[in-house]
Write an enzyme that holds these catalytic residues in place. Structure first.
Site, PDB file in Angstrom:
ATOM      1  CG  HIS A 192      -1.481   1.349   1.547  1.00 30.36           C
ATOM      2  ND1 HIS A 192      -0.975   2.181   2.523  1.00 30.36           N
ATOM      3  CD2 HIS A 192      -2.517   2.021   0.977  1.00 30.36           C
ATOM      4  CE1 HIS A 192      -1.693   3.295   2.542  1.00 30.36           C
ATOM      5  NE2 HIS A 192      -2.620   3.235   1.627  1.00 30.36           N
ATOM      6  CG  ASN A 210      -2.383   7.614   0.162  1.00 30.93           C
ATOM      7  OD1 ASN A 210      -2.208   8.768  -0.216  1.00 30.93           O
ATOM      8  ND2 ASN A 210      -3.526   7.174   0.646  1.00 30.93           N
ATOM      9  NE  ARG A 264      -2.711  11.721   2.980  1.00 28.01           N
ATOM     10  CZ  ARG A 264      -2.311  10.592   3.555  1.00 28.01           C
ATOM     11  NH1 ARG A 264      -2.016   9.530   2.848  1.00 28.01           N
ATOM     12  NH2 ARG A 264      -2.211  10.516   4.856  1.00 28.01           N
ATOM     13  CB  ALA A 302     -16.643  11.132   0.779  1.00 29.81           C
ATOM     14  NE  ARG A 303     -13.080  11.800  -5.009  1.00 29.59           N
ATOM     15  CZ  ARG A 303     -11.795  11.484  -5.104  1.00 29.59           C
ATOM     16  NH1 ARG A 303     -11.365  10.774  -6.118  1.00 29.59           N
ATOM     17  NH2 ARG A 303     -10.934  11.871  -4.191  1.00 29.59           N
ATOM     18  CD  GLU A 323     -17.609   1.838  -5.297  1.00 29.22           C
ATOM     19  OE1 GLU A 323     -16.608   1.110  -5.238  1.00 29.22           O
ATOM     20  OE2 GLU A 323     -18.760   1.422  -5.063  1.00 29.22           O
ATOM     21  CB  SER A 324     -11.895   7.237  -4.354  1.00 27.62           C
ATOM     22  OG  SER A 324     -12.551   7.624  -5.534  1.00 27.62           O
TER      23      SER A 324
END
Lengths: 213, 213
Positions: free
Chosen positions: A19, A21, A23, A172-173, A175-176
């Site tokens: 994982h 990520n 940002r 909020a998204r 699925e994301s």
């Protein structure tokens, strides 16, 4: 590697899950702009290959060390303390690096560091795919992988700040946010690996994190 | 029904999942004893059989009506409002009854009501097992069942008060709390059933609860 090959590869319990990520946040408050970087890379093996874990942590450390010798020890510890399935008293994996609120020494230098981390993702991970992609396994190993993925789901839905923040944010998204959940997971009442087994060996490291490099 | 038969039965997506739970609480505070009952019975089908749902709600209503004509409408609504996967805007199933803090009209009468509810569990559920236990199904239906079980996991880990309370209580019996998780669950990015399909028919009812009796 075709798509068909990839789905085959990520079913193989000898290949850890990765994982990552990275940002950048920017908030305007009363005319003032606040910014910071956050992110991380962490590894979730189902079977422990110490060489793999050393290579993984070593690659991340090398990337960190180019910017600040304190980054790797600090962010390694942050990672160990963050990806914890608290109610089980175990980590979801063997860690990596994790940080938030990074706004030093300057925006440019922080950005350069984050790019370095992102560029280290592929070299930290691909060697173990190549090494294990043809490893054999049976139902027992697949079952263990799915049970561990169940713990991954527990962490993500019960403890992960990002998930919790996202799921309770209107519009909020979803699925994301939930794409970090596995394709499949299993649970079994009171499951515990046989003492001294390969599965038990992994659990020991998940209960007490180690220094790998 | 042997154990082997049972595990076969609960793999069949034509057979809904049942959850029920009745409990008595007692708290001592400054020499005073507070008590209350809580609990409920709710149904999670994968494919909608309206006759089944009517029979299920009808059995619960009959049990409630023997004690208080307001119980079924109140507790049916409470159930619809409780078992909600909020971030998905859908219920986990077709509801049933749910209540908490029940301490009227008297301890004896409240206990008699709760026993009535518990005794209604088997008659509310077993008829649909008998009806569907030999229904055929394929991979598509099994996949849909596992995706819905993924949503069940999302509800239990993200929203269920009992789970959240338990998981954050030191020395809680984690396995007892998490035994409500399914044996297997699946997730798929942006999955949505084909409009007009049997799966879509279920989703409509999960998005807008109905009056069944």
């Amino acid at each position: 590697m075709t798509t068909a090959n990839l789905s085959h590869i990520f079913r193989n319990p000898m290949i850890p899950t990765l994982h990552f990520n990275y940002r950048y946040f920017e908030v305007e408050q009363e005319g003032e702009t606040q910014w910071w970087f956050g992110g991380g890379t962490d590894l979730t093996p189902y079977y422990l290959d110490e060489e793999d874990v050393k290579q993984f942590h070593g690659t991340l450390k090398k990337a960190c060390d180019k910017h600040n010798p304190q980054h790797y020890p600090d962010f390694k510890k942050w990672c160990d303390n963050y990806f914890v399935v608290h109610h089980r008293g175990e980590r979801r994996g063997v860690g990596g690096i994790f940080f938030d609120d990074l706004d030093t020494p300057s925006q440019e230098e922080a950005f350069a560091f984050v790019q370095e981390c992102a560029n280290a993702v592929i070299p930290s991970y691909v060697p173990m795919i190549k090494k294990h992609m043809n490893d054999g396994y049976g139902l027992k190993e697949r079952e263990w992988q799915l049970l561990r993925r169940g713990r991954y789901v527990e962490f993500n839905l019960v403890h992960d700040r990002g998930t919790k923040f996202g799921l309770f944010t209107p519009q909020a998204r979803i699925e994301s946010i939930l794409m970090s959940l596995p394709l499949s997971a299993k649970w079994r009442y009171k499951h515990s690996p046989v003492e001294g087994s390969k599965e038990d060996e992994l659990m020991k490291v998940l209960k007490t994190p180690k220094e790998w490099v």
